[in-house]
Design a protein around this motif. Structure first.
Motif, mmCIF file in Angstrom:
data_model
loop_
_atom_site.group_PDB
_atom_site.id
_atom_site.type_symbol
_atom_site.label_atom_id
_atom_site.label_comp_id
_atom_site.label_asym_id
_atom_site.label_seq_id
_atom_site.Cartn_x
_atom_site.Cartn_y
_atom_site.Cartn_z
ATOM 1 N N UNK A 45 54.522 -47.193 -32.595
ATOM 2 C CA UNK A 45 54.729 -45.759 -32.390
ATOM 3 C C UNK A 45 53.791 -45.204 -31.329
ATOM 4 N N UNK A 46 52.635 -45.813 -31.184
ATOM 5 C CA UNK A 46 51.670 -45.400 -30.166
ATOM 6 C C UNK A 46 52.327 -45.409 -28.792
ATOM 7 N N UNK A 47 52.940 -46.534 -28.442
ATOM 8 C CA UNK A 47 53.572 -46.648 -27.132
ATOM 9 C C UNK A 47 54.843 -45.818 -27.019
ATOM 10 N N UNK A 48 55.573 -45.693 -28.120
ATOM 11 C CA UNK A 48 56.798 -44.902 -28.089
ATOM 12 C C UNK A 48 56.492 -43.452 -27.719
ATOM 13 N N UNK A 49 55.473 -42.896 -28.342
ATOM 14 C CA UNK A 49 55.091 -41.511 -28.053
ATOM 15 C C UNK A 49 54.433 -41.408 -26.680
ATOM 16 N N UNK A 50 53.581 -42.370 -26.368
ATOM 17 C CA UNK A 50 52.853 -42.290 -25.108
ATOM 18 C C UNK A 50 53.762 -42.511 -23.904
#
Length: 355
Positions: A45-50
């Motif tokens: 989710x970190x990369x999805x949001x970022x």
């Protein structure tokens, strides 16, 4: 908003370790474009949001594509020692970047080259010679709201350890996450938050042994911890608040108890041997700028490092009783220097204990 941080060490802000993902080896690609920047990230989710709040806007702004790459600390060190570094920028816990710095694997950051971020706007305790913070978050007590109605959940780590009063499977961070929850185990055993360092390793593992039968699995990545809670493999867990909140925002029936939270810092660094150090510095500069931190951390719900963004911090991170972040009102700061000096010893103890 009041100052977020009050304690520092010889290297700046004292905080706990964030994870190094157990992941496949980095694939060498010597033909990669100079317009690509390979960044070690936590994934999920970190990369999805970022991607939508930082990576894609950065590509539009600069023409440089961010390519997230999973990598362990061991892999990063091995690449450096072999002189075959395939990572251009590191986005990980400040304890990991400290270890890389002490191994001689990082280059100093040229803050004078910043163009997007005013250097004076960066929280001083997180602006260090070889790394700079990207956001602040915490280990928190996470619970299933369909098992423990909000208000009836464990209110501290001693209650989390009480499997009779609060039955159900648990999940905690394992050694593969970067560091197991030894400090939390000590607090559960009666050690005050301000007395956990230096960690009594033997006492911590004895405390861990009491909770071990209730642990369905020790997690190695933040993504796994959140998935276990969402899938009800665990009804109580020690999670990063960012991962827990992302699951809550996605509809998972989870709640967060902030008491006795363990403060953590995510930070950027540039490895020696980076094939695109100027682009890496530009990305770091861009992502901690006021505009970008405001946009990104409104979704990821972490505490910014750019002081101009403090007034925009999510209300979910603020203790209404004090008007300060929960990390200030209810948390304790981890000593990354202690972990740097003792990680090998803890790893050996963990290997013997977990079997």
């Amino acid at each position: 908003m009041t100052k977020l941080f009050t304690t520092s060490t010889r290297r700046g802000f004292v905080a706990g370790g964030a994870a190094f993902l157990a992941a496949p080896a980095v694939i060498t690609n010597p033909a990669r474009s100079a317009t690509q920047l390979r960044v070690r990230t936590p994934g999920g989710a970190f990369d999805e949001i970022k991607r939508r709040t930082v990576y894609d806007p950065f590509l539009k702004e600069t023409g440089i594509e961010i390519v997230p790459v999973p990598s362990t600390l061991g892999k990063l060190l091995a690449m450096y020692k072999a002189g075959q570094v395939e990572i251009d920028c590191i986005d990980t816990g400040n304890d990991g970047n400290l270890m890389l710095e002490e191994a001689g694997a990082l280059v100093p950051l040229d803050y004078g080259a910043f163009r997007y971020t005013k250097v004076e706007d960066i929280e001083p305790s997180l602006k260090l010679p070889y790394q700079v913070g990207s956001f602040v978050y915490a280990f928190v007590l996470c619970y299933r709201t369909d098992v423990f109605r909000p208000g009836s959940e464990p209110k501290n780590w001693a209650e989390f350890w009480d499997t009779k009063a609060f039955p159900g499977p648990r999940t905690l961070a394992g050694m593969e996450s970067g560091s197991p929850n030894l400090e939390i185990a000590l607090i559960a055993d009666g050690v005050p938050m301000d007395k956990v360092y230096p960690v009594d390793i033997d006492r911590a593992f004895k405390s861990m042994s009491r909770i071990k039968p209730a642990v369905s699995k020790f997690w190695d990545t933040g993504a796994l911890s959140a998935q276990m809670m969402a899938d009800k493999e665990a009804v109580l867990g020690v999670l990063w608040n960012t991962r827990a909140q992302a699951s809550i925002d996605g509809g998972a029936p989870l709640g967060i108890q902030w008491n006795q939270n363990q403060i953590l810092v995510q930070s950027y660094a540039i490895p020696k041997g980076s094939k695109a150090p100027a682009a890496a510095l530009k990305f770091i500069d861009y992502s901690i700028s006021e505009e970008v931190q405001k946009r990104w951390l409104a979704e990821y719900k972490a505490i910014p490092v750019n002081k101009k963004v403090y007034p925009h911090t999510s209300k979910l991170l603020i203790d209404p009783a004090t008007g300060t972040p929960w990390t200030v009102s209810k948390g304790f700061m981890n000593d990354i220097n202690w972990w740097s000096a003792n990680r090998t010893k803890v790893s050996r103890a963990w290997s013997n204990w977990v079997l």
